[in-house]
Design a protein around this motif. Structure first.
Motif, mmCIF file in Angstrom:
data_model
loop_
_atom_site.group_PDB
_atom_site.id
_atom_site.type_symbol
_atom_site.label_atom_id
_atom_site.label_comp_id
_atom_site.label_asym_id
_atom_site.label_seq_id
_atom_site.Cartn_x
_atom_site.Cartn_y
_atom_site.Cartn_z
ATOM 1 N N LEU A 61 -60.597 87.155 112.517
ATOM 2 C CA LEU A 61 -59.874 86.531 111.754
ATOM 3 C C LEU A 61 -60.501 85.251 110.867
ATOM 4 N N GLN A 62 -60.385 85.693 109.508
ATOM 5 C CA GLN A 62 -60.842 84.370 108.699
ATOM 6 C C GLN A 62 -59.773 83.969 107.896
ATOM 7 N N LEU A 63 -59.472 82.576 108.516
ATOM 8 C CA LEU A 63 -58.058 82.004 107.922
ATOM 9 C C LEU A 63 -58.571 80.853 107.165
ATOM 10 N N LYS A 64 -57.759 80.858 105.841
ATOM 11 C CA LYS A 64 -58.241 79.689 105.012
ATOM 12 C C LYS A 64 -56.825 79.109 104.513
ATOM 13 N N ASN A 65 -56.821 77.750 104.500
ATOM 14 C CA ASN A 65 -55.913 76.870 104.230
ATOM 15 C C ASN A 65 -55.642 76.607 102.825
ATOM 16 N N ALA A 66 -54.786 76.925 102.112
ATOM 17 C CA ALA A 66 -54.511 76.904 100.571
ATOM 18 C C ALA A 66 -54.248 75.410 100.007
ATOM 19 N N ARG A 67 -54.012 74.625 101.168
ATOM 20 C CA ARG A 67 -53.471 73.349 100.966
ATOM 21 C C ARG A 67 -52.283 73.146 99.681
#
Ligand code: GZL
Length: 337
Positions: free
Chosen positions: A75-81
């Protein structure tokens, strides 16, 4: 990316890395994560919209727990803020990495056509979690895991009608203020439409004001402060998530308004996190309509079905409950978020 492509990609990188090191052109190491993606892991690129609320944190935790390596995922999880452009950037980076699946919770329903077209052309299935996107783009994603926010809004209206009846106030003039979630989010749209359809059946209910508190405590307090200054006869507050509700209650108490058992103001909230359920126990929140953030397990199940080549539904709804003083005690101990 299928495993052969990924192996070739890793092999190429290692070879290039070796050549570069030997000819002294580059001395950079091969990125650690490239070497460590086991071939049989399902590579998921996930764009989470932000970390604006207790609910969002619980939702992210649920995803990370379910899409773990032991469950067969990378899993590559990115936070888009909370920014749509960050989600679009993340989706494009997942496309260039040729992940196996792109998963995201769209911060708002519009603006996804182009980037999801690119994902489709790259042959990467897209899955939505939590919120959804405009119906006109529904052919651009494979399936969605989430809740029915229209139902949640409708339940809020039905509870209010029932509670007014219980107190012989069905014919009373009722002034309602609404703290809306992020405008354009399908959770805001669903809860608003669901509630408004019930409200329109009651000619003595008036929504005197509605404004977004962006699903945050700070903004919820700020908007409630304004409503208190503008209206001195608020009977009901509909707050579209617990974080804004906490802010609204702070504002009411600072303005000297009594909030608690047998108070003059009905507070309807959504999400039903533990901290909010404690306020239900204290009689400060009158009803909390759950929006279940535990969506990771269902997501993992759906991806495994797709991996096995099985057909999947267009939508998987996780169950919600409704909490009041009458039933909160039997559920609060099990609440993990
Ligand atoms: C609901 C979700 C909402 C929550 C908020 O589906 O999109 O976003 O109700 C969260 O707490 O910020």
């Amino acid at each position: 990316m299928n495993k052969w492509k990924r192996m070739l990609c890793i092999a190429t990188l290692i070879m290039l890395g070796g050549l570069c090191v030997s000819c002294g052109v580059f001395n950079e190491e091969i990125p650690e994560e490239v070497e460590t993606i086991e071939d049989d892991l399902i590579v998921v690129g996930y764009s989470q919209l932000g970390s604006e609320s207790v609910w969002r944190t619980a939702n992210t935790n649920s995803i990370e727990e379910a899409l773990s390596e032991e469950n067969g995922f990378f899993l590559q999880l990115k936070n888009a803020r909370q920014k749509q452009e960050n989600q679009i950037k993340a989706i494009r980076s997942f496309i260039s990495q040729q992940v196996d699946y792109i998963v995201f919770s769209p911060i708002e329903e519009d603006g996804w056509g182009t980037v999801l077209q690119e994902a489709q052309e790259a042959g990467i299935p897209v899955i939505l979690v939590d919120r959804t996107i405009a119906k006109r783009d529904s052919d651009l994603y494979t399936t969605r895991v989430g809740t029915d926010t229209y139902w949640e809004g409708e339940q809020a209206g039905l509870w209010l009608a029932e509670d007014l009846k219980k107190h012989n106030e069905s014919d009373k003039e009722i002034n309602i203020v609404v703290l809306q979630g992020t405008i354009g989010a399908t959770s805001q749209i669903g809860r608003s439409v669901g509630f408004n359809i019930v409200a329109n059946e009651h000619k003595n209910w008036r929504i005197v004001a509605q404004e977004t508190g962006d699903f945050t405590t700070a903004k919820g307090k700020e908007v409630m402060d304004k409503f208190i200054r503008l209206y001195d006869d608020i009977d009901v507050i509909v707050s579209q998530n617990d974080d804004m509700t906490v802010g609204a209650i702070e504002a009411l108490k600072e303005a000297g308004v009594y909030v608690g058992p047998n108070d003059d103001i009905r507070i309807i909230s959504f999400d039903a996190g533990r901290a909010a359920l404690e306020l239900v126990q204290k009689g400060e929140i009158d009803v909390d309509i759950e929006c279940n953030p535990d969506q990771g397990e269902m997501l993992a199940e759906v991806i495994h079905k797709l991996e096995r080549g099985e057909a999947v539904e267009k939508e998987y709804i996780v169950e919600d409950k409704i909490f009041t003083i009458d039933n909160v005690d039997e559920y609060i101990e099990d609440r993990t978020y």
